[in-house]
Design an enzyme around this catalytic site. Structure first.
Site, PDB file in Angstrom:
ATOM      1  N   HIS A  50       0.842  -1.188   0.000  1.00 41.64           N
ATOM      2  CA  HIS A  50       0.000   0.000   0.000  1.00 41.64           C
ATOM      3  C   HIS A  50       0.884   1.248   0.000  1.00 41.64           C
ATOM      4  CE1 HIS A  50       0.722  -0.565   4.352  1.00 41.64           C
ATOM      5  NE2 HIS A  50       0.683   0.761   4.407  1.00 41.64           N
ATOM      6  N   ALA A  51       0.240   2.376  -0.219  1.00 41.37           N
ATOM      7  CA  ALA A  51       0.875   3.688  -0.098  1.00 41.37           C
ATOM      8  C   ALA A  51      -0.062   4.554   0.733  1.00 41.37           C
ATOM      9  CB  ALA A  51       1.101   4.303  -1.476  1.00 41.37           C
TER      10      ALA A  51
END
Length: 133
Positions: A50-51
């Protein structure tokens, strides 16, 4: 992408053992609003993927080791965290993956914001689209 930024921490320990102090806006380049840690990660398990749109983090392997992949949408870089004396600065809009956890790994993460699900980008193609803007 700029080079990955590793933050070196000064050991304040003595003959009794090690001691590292982490202070927001001193040796951590943001206010610390949340701390969490990952441990007992089984062999072969990968995490992250994820970011964050706004959140910044510092990841520190306080025990053991793990590998990080950091991706800004253009460049993917890998770094091994294997010392409590260094932390990996993860800026906003950087995709992160964690792999190859040692059996004794304890990974502590210092975060600039409280948990907010809306700040997460959990789909890589969505991340690439937002990162290119």
């Amino acid at each position: 992408m700029k080079d990955l930024k590793l933050v070196n921490f000064k050991s304040l320990g003595d003959e009794r053992g090690g001691l590292i102090s982490l202070e927001g806006n001193r040796n951590i380049p943001f206010d610390i609003k949340r701390v969490y840690y990952i441990y007992d990660t089984e062999a072969g398990v990968s995490r992250g993927f994820h970011a964050h749109r706004d959140l910044k983090q510092i990841a520190v392997c306080v025990k053991g080791s793990c590998k990080f992949i950091i991706d800004d949408g253009d460049v993917r870089q890998e770094v091994l965290l294997d010392s409590p004396l260094k932390g990996l600065l993860i800026e906003s809009m950087q995709w992160r993956e964690m792999h190859d956890f040692s059996s004794d790994c304890v990974l502590m993460v210092l975060a600039s914001e409280l948990y907010d699900e809306a700040d997460y980008i959990r789909d890589y193609d969505t991340f690439l689209s937002e990162a290119s803007k």
